[in-house]
Design an enzyme around this catalytic site. Structure first.
Site, short mmCIF file in Angstrom:
data_model
loop_
_atom_site.label_atom_id
_atom_site.label_comp_id
_atom_site.label_asym_id
_atom_site.label_seq_id
_atom_site.Cartn_x
_atom_site.Cartn_y
_atom_site.Cartn_z
N GLU A 154 9.75 -4.36 9.99
CA GLU A 154 10.11 -3.04 9.44
C GLU A 154 10.67 -2.14 10.54
OE1 GLU A 154 7.19 -1.23 6.89
OE2 GLU A 154 8.29 0.67 6.82
N ASP A 166 0.83 -1.21 0.00
CA ASP A 166 0.00 0.00 0.00
C ASP A 166 0.87 1.26 0.00
OD1 ASP A 166 0.82 -0.20 2.60
OD2 ASP A 166 -1.18 -0.24 3.48
O1 KIV Z 1 3.51 -1.25 1.50
C1 KIV Z 1 4.69 -1.62 1.42
O2 KIV Z 1 5.38 -1.40 0.41
C2 KIV Z 1 5.26 -2.34 2.56
C3 KIV Z 1 6.73 -2.53 2.59
C4 KIV Z 1 7.42 -1.29 2.96
C5 KIV Z 1 7.11 -3.66 3.47
O3 KIV Z 1 4.54 -2.71 3.43
#
Ligand code: KIV
Length: 279
Positions: free
Chosen positions: A180, A44
Site C-alpha cells: 500500500e 478494517d
Molecule cells: O482495510 C482495507 O480495506 C485494506 C485495503 C486498503 C488494502 O487493508
C-alpha cells in the site's frame, strides 16, 4: 467451486493480473462475486466507510465477525479474506485464537494482517496451523499514529527494509502480500523478487494484482477521490438524487400509488367496521 489460494498463486505464475475489491455486506459481496472478482477483502476500512470512525483503530474482532459472515453468505466463488483488526495479533497465541474465530465462526478462507519482520513469527505460526495469511506492507493504516507520512519506502534504507520484510513474510508462509502506498519502482522490484503475488493499492501497475476500497471506486464514501483510487461511478449522487425524488413524491402524495399495495374486499371491510361500531 470457490477460488483457493493455490488458484491465486497460479494466476501469478501465468502472468494473469489479479483484481480484488473490498466488501462489507451480503448484497455487495453477491455483486462482486457475480463480476468474477477472484478475491474479496473484508477490510478494517469497514471502520471508516461503514461504521463512521476516523480510522481503522476502533474496529473490533466482533465487528469483523459480523461483516465477514454477511460477505461469506453473499460470495459463493470469490476467496474471502478477513482483516485481523488492530491489536488482535500481538502474540502467536492471540493471533491463532482470533484468526481461528474469523475462519471458523465467520467462514472466510484467509486472514490479512499488517507488518513486516515483527509479525513474521505470527504469520509462520498461523500458516503452520493451517490459516492462510495475506501480508500487508508499506502504509499500514493500523499504525497510522506512528507512521507519519502516508507514502512509505521512498529512501534507500526504507526501500531495502521493505524488500527484506516482503521476503520474510513470504518465507513465513504468506500466500500474498498487499503493498500500500509505496513508489511504483519499489513495488515492481518487490513483485519481481517474490514468488507469491503482490496486491497493490497506490503502488502502480507492476504489482501482480490490485485492490481497491469499493466505496472509493463507486463514489460512495466522500466527494474526495484519493490519488490511489479511480472513481468508476458516482453512486452517492445517484442515491442522494433518488432519496430527494422519493421525499418529494411522498410529500406530494404521488407515491405510493394503488399499484404499490393491495386492496381488500369492500364487504369484508364494511363487516369489520360494523363489528367495531357495535362494540
Ligand atoms: O482495510 C482495507 O480495506 C485494506 C485495503 C486498503 C488494502 O487493508
Amino acid at each position: 467451486m470457490r477460488i483457493t489460494i493455490q488458484d491465486i498463486q497460479a494466476m501469478k505464475k501465468r502472468g494473469e493480473r489479479i483484481p480484488m475489491l473490498t466488501a462489507y455486506d451480503y448484497t455487495t459481496a453477491q455483486m462482486i462475486d457475480a463480476a468474477e472478482i477472484p478475491m474479496i477483502l473484508v477490510g478494517d476500512t469497514l471502520g471508516m466507510v461503514v461504521l463512521g470512525y476516523d480510522s481503522t483503530v476502533p474496529v473490533t474482532i466482533e465487528d469483523m465477525l459480523h461483516h465477514i459472515k454477511a460477505v461469506v453468505r453473499g460470495a459463493k466463488r470469490s476467496l474471502v479474506v478477513g482483516d485481523l483488526p488492530f491489536l488482535t495479533y500481538t502474540s502467536p497465541e492471540q493471533a491463532l485464537h482470533n484468526a481461528g474465530r474469523l475462519l471458523q465462526e465467520a467462514g472466510c478462507q484467509a486472514v490479512k494482517l499488517e507488518g513486516g519482520a515483527a509479525v513474521a513469527p505470527i504469520v509462520q505460526r498461523l500458516t503452520q496451523a493451517g490459516v492462510p495469511v495475506m501480508g500487508h506492507l508499506g502504509f499500514t493504516p493500523q499504525s497510522e499514529n506512528v507512521l507519519g507520512k502516508r507514502v512509505q519506502g521512498k529512501t534507500a534504507d526504507a526501500a531495502r527494509q521493505l524488500i527484506e520484510d516482503a521476503l520474510l513474510l513470504e518465507q513465513a508462509g504468506a500466500f500474498a502480500v498487499v503493498l500500500e502506498l509505496i513508489p511504483i519502482q519499489l513495488a515492481q522490484a518487490v513483485s519481481e523478487r517474490l514468488r507469491v503475488p503482490t496486491i497493490g493499492i497506490g503502488a502502480g501497475a507492476g504489482c501482480d494484482g490490485q485492490v481497491q476500497v469499493i466505496h472509493d471506486m463507486l463514489g460512495l464514501y466522500t466527494d474526495f477521490v484519493p490519488r490511489h483510487a479511480k472513481r468508476y461511478r458516482s453512486l452517492a449522487d445517484e442515491i442522494r438524487g433518488a432519496a430527494s425524488e422519493y421525499a418529494a413524491e411522498v410529500r406530494a402524495g404521488s407515491f405510493p400509488t394503488e399499484s404499490h399495495a393491495s386492496k381488500m374486499n369492500e364487504a369484508a371491510l364494511q363487516e369489520a367496521l360494523a363489528q367495531i361500531n357495535n362494540v
